[in-house]
Design an enzyme around this catalytic site. Structure first.
Site, PDB file in Angstrom:
ATOM      1  N   LYS A  42       0.796  -1.229   0.000  1.00 16.08           N
ATOM      2  CA  LYS A  42       0.000   0.000   0.000  1.00 16.08           C
ATOM      3  C   LYS A  42       0.830   1.281   0.000  1.00 16.08           C
ATOM      4  O   LYS A  42       0.372   2.340   0.427  1.00 16.08           O
ATOM      5  CB  LYS A  42      -1.009   0.046   1.182  1.00 16.08           C
ATOM      6  CG  LYS A  42      -1.832  -1.196   1.389  1.00 16.08           C
ATOM      7  CD  LYS A  42      -2.339  -1.837   0.135  1.00 16.08           C
ATOM      8  CE  LYS A  42      -3.375  -1.048  -0.607  1.00 16.08           C
ATOM      9  NZ  LYS A  42      -3.729  -1.735  -1.904  1.00 16.08           N
ATOM     10  N   HIS A  73       7.463  -7.308  -1.966  1.00 15.08           N
ATOM     11  CA  HIS A  73       7.181  -6.723  -0.655  1.00 15.08           C
ATOM     12  C   HIS A  73       8.091  -7.365   0.400  1.00 15.08           C
ATOM     13  O   HIS A  73       7.906  -7.123   1.593  1.00 15.08           O
ATOM     14  CB  HIS A  73       5.734  -7.011  -0.233  1.00 15.08           C
ATOM     15  CG  HIS A  73       4.684  -6.328  -1.045  1.00 15.08           C
ATOM     16  ND1 HIS A  73       4.766  -5.019  -1.441  1.00 15.08           N
ATOM     17  CD2 HIS A  73       3.485  -6.784  -1.510  1.00 15.08           C
ATOM     18  CE1 HIS A  73       3.664  -4.701  -2.114  1.00 15.08           C
ATOM     19  NE2 HIS A  73       2.886  -5.754  -2.174  1.00 15.08           N
ATOM     20  N   SER A 106      -4.910   2.903   3.827  1.00 17.47           N
ATOM     21  CA  SER A 106      -5.059   2.249   2.526  1.00 17.47           C
ATOM     22  C   SER A 106      -5.205   0.733   2.720  1.00 17.47           C
ATOM     23  O   SER A 106      -6.035   0.080   2.097  1.00 17.47           O
ATOM     24  CB  SER A 106      -3.837   2.589   1.660  1.00 17.47           C
ATOM     25  OG  SER A 106      -3.912   1.955   0.423  1.00 17.47           O
TER      26      SER A 106
HETATM   27  P1  A3P Z   1      -5.069   4.647  -1.481  1.00 17.73           P
HETATM   28  O1  A3P Z   1      -5.714   3.407  -0.946  1.00 17.73           O
HETATM   29  O2  A3P Z   1      -4.665   5.589  -0.379  1.00 17.73           O
HETATM   30  O3  A3P Z   1      -5.875   5.332  -2.532  1.00 17.73           O
HETATM   31  P2  A3P Z   1      -0.013  -0.521  -3.567  1.00 17.73           P
HETATM   32  O4  A3P Z   1       0.022  -0.622  -5.037  1.00 17.73           O
HETATM   33  O5  A3P Z   1       1.326  -0.525  -2.910  1.00 17.73           O
HETATM   34  O6  A3P Z   1      -0.961  -1.510  -2.975  1.00 17.73           O
HETATM   35  O7  A3P Z   1      -0.589   0.933  -3.209  1.00 17.73           O
HETATM   36  C1  A3P Z   1      -1.934   1.277  -3.465  1.00 17.73           C
HETATM   37  C2  A3P Z   1      -2.104   2.750  -3.134  1.00 17.73           C
HETATM   38  O8  A3P Z   1      -1.430   3.545  -4.132  1.00 17.73           O
HETATM   39  C3  A3P Z   1      -3.573   3.161  -3.150  1.00 17.73           C
HETATM   40  O9  A3P Z   1      -3.695   4.215  -2.173  1.00 17.73           O
HETATM   41  C4  A3P Z   1      -3.707   3.693  -4.583  1.00 17.73           C
HETATM   42  O10 A3P Z   1      -4.805   4.534  -4.790  1.00 17.73           O
HETATM   43  C5  A3P Z   1      -2.373   4.446  -4.718  1.00 17.73           C
HETATM   44  N1  A3P Z   1      -2.022   4.686  -6.136  1.00 17.73           N
HETATM   45  C6  A3P Z   1      -1.907   3.799  -7.125  1.00 17.73           C
HETATM   46  N2  A3P Z   1      -1.645   4.408  -8.298  1.00 17.73           N
HETATM   47  C7  A3P Z   1      -1.588   5.740  -8.022  1.00 17.73           C
HETATM   48  C8  A3P Z   1      -1.368   6.909  -8.830  1.00 17.73           C
HETATM   49  N3  A3P Z   1      -1.175   6.843 -10.137  1.00 17.73           N
HETATM   50  N4  A3P Z   1      -1.371   8.105  -8.203  1.00 17.73           N
HETATM   51  C9  A3P Z   1      -1.582   8.206  -6.871  1.00 17.73           C
HETATM   52  N5  A3P Z   1      -1.808   7.137  -6.061  1.00 17.73           N
HETATM   53  C10 A3P Z   1      -1.814   5.918  -6.642  1.00 17.73           C
END
Ligand code: A3P
Length: 284
Positions: free
Chosen positions: A46, A99, A129
């Site tokens: 996240k 991860h 998140s």
């Molecule tokens: P949120 O849940 O706060 O919206 P991961 O890929 O490590 O699981 O992280 C997911 C988080 O990164 C989510 O956060 C997602 O919305 C955010 N995210 C993914 N792509 C993004 C982008 N292009 N710009 C901003 N945030 C992004």
């Protein structure tokens, strides 16, 4: 982690979701051969993993969008810890994501083979998140409620264990790797500058037109609409709840109570006091 809880298993001190990971694969991957051209995105879940998968694969596509738009991010930069990732057989240059905590990655990576891009995010937003992710996605245990999940996160009773240990171990051992440290918040603040940093680190140059295209295709709005970049296919507990949820800095303020925030700050100060890291906690 209670041993009666079979949602997770532990491997060398780290929690893995039983429905996804296999101990035998984790044992093998420590011995994977690494090539100089391999690139590893390393994150605690996240922290913007999918965002970096999208950016890195766009950089390597060098303006050719066909491949990027026809394969999900997890095929363009697979997780090495997922059993069917086929890491040894994949052609170079291999883009990867993990991860894993520092102590479980392929040993050869620690001899400065390959490159590591570590993406960190302020842990209050990571917690929030992660809470919503657990609520909506099928392979994950539903949180009882936010206060209960808050305690689990702080104690590291979640997948990939404790955020504080993950970042500490990676950052204190960074000199063993070809290492680039980035934050989710700096990506939010200046995506162009971040992409240029990544290009310099991996030795790829993009002209202005190609750079503009990477920025456009890695924006939150574009990725949210793109089924190849938003994990539309992963099983959900119920309709609603998308992987690209809010994509902002500071959403913790809408979820933490004042008492939770103060408690988190105290733990953060104790656990991070000797690490020279500065996070942005609110939208700038
Ligand atoms: P949120 O849940 O706060 O919206 P991961 O890929 O490590 O699981 O992280 C997911 C988080 O990164 C989510 O956060 C997602 O919305 C955010 N995210 C993914 N792509 C993004 C982008 N292009 N710009 C901003 N945030 C992004």
């Amino acid at each position: 982690m209670s041993t009666a809880d079979n949602h997770y298993f532990q491997y060398k001190g780290c929690n893995f979701v039983s429905a996804i990971y296999k101990k035998e694969h984790l044992e093998q991957l420590e011995h994977f051969e690494i090539k100089d051209s391999d690139v590893f995105i390393v994150t605690y879940p996240k922290s913007g993993t999918i965002w970096m998968q999208q950016i890195l694969s766009l950089i390597y596509a060098d303006g050719d969008l066909d491949d990027v738009q026809s394969k999900p991010t997890m095929q363009r930069a697979p997780w090495i810890e997922v059993p069917n990732s086929n890491f040894p057989e994949r052609p170079s240059p291999r883009l990867n994501v993990t991860h894993l905590p520092y102590h479980l990655v392929p040993k050869a990576l620690k001899a400065k083979k390959g490159k590591v891009i570590y993406v960190a995010r302020n842990p209050k937003d990571v917690l929030v998140s992660s809470y919503y992710f657990h609520k909506h996605f099928a392979l994950y245990e539903s949180p009882k409620n936010f206060p209960d999940f808050f305690e689990k996160f702080i104690d590291g009773r979640v997948e990939f264990s404790c955020w504080f240990d993950h970042i500490r171990d990676w950052c204190t051992h960074k000199d063993e790797f070809n290492f680039l440290f980035l934050t989710y918040e700096e990506m939010q603040k200046d995506l162009r500058a971040t992409i240029q940093k990544i290009c310099n680190f991996v030795g790829r140059q993009l002209d202005d037109e190609k750079l503009d295209s990477v920025i456009k295709h890695s924006s939150f709005e574009t990725m949210k609409k793109d089924p190849m970049a938003n994990y539309e296919g992963i099983p959900k507990k119920s309709p609603g709840g998308s992987f690209l949820r809010k994509g902002t800095v500071g959403d913790w303020k809408n979820n933490f109570t004042v008492a939770q925030s103060e408690r988190f700050d105290k733990i953060y100060q104790e656990r991070m006091k000797d690490l020279p890291l500065v996070f942005t906690w609110d939208k700038e």
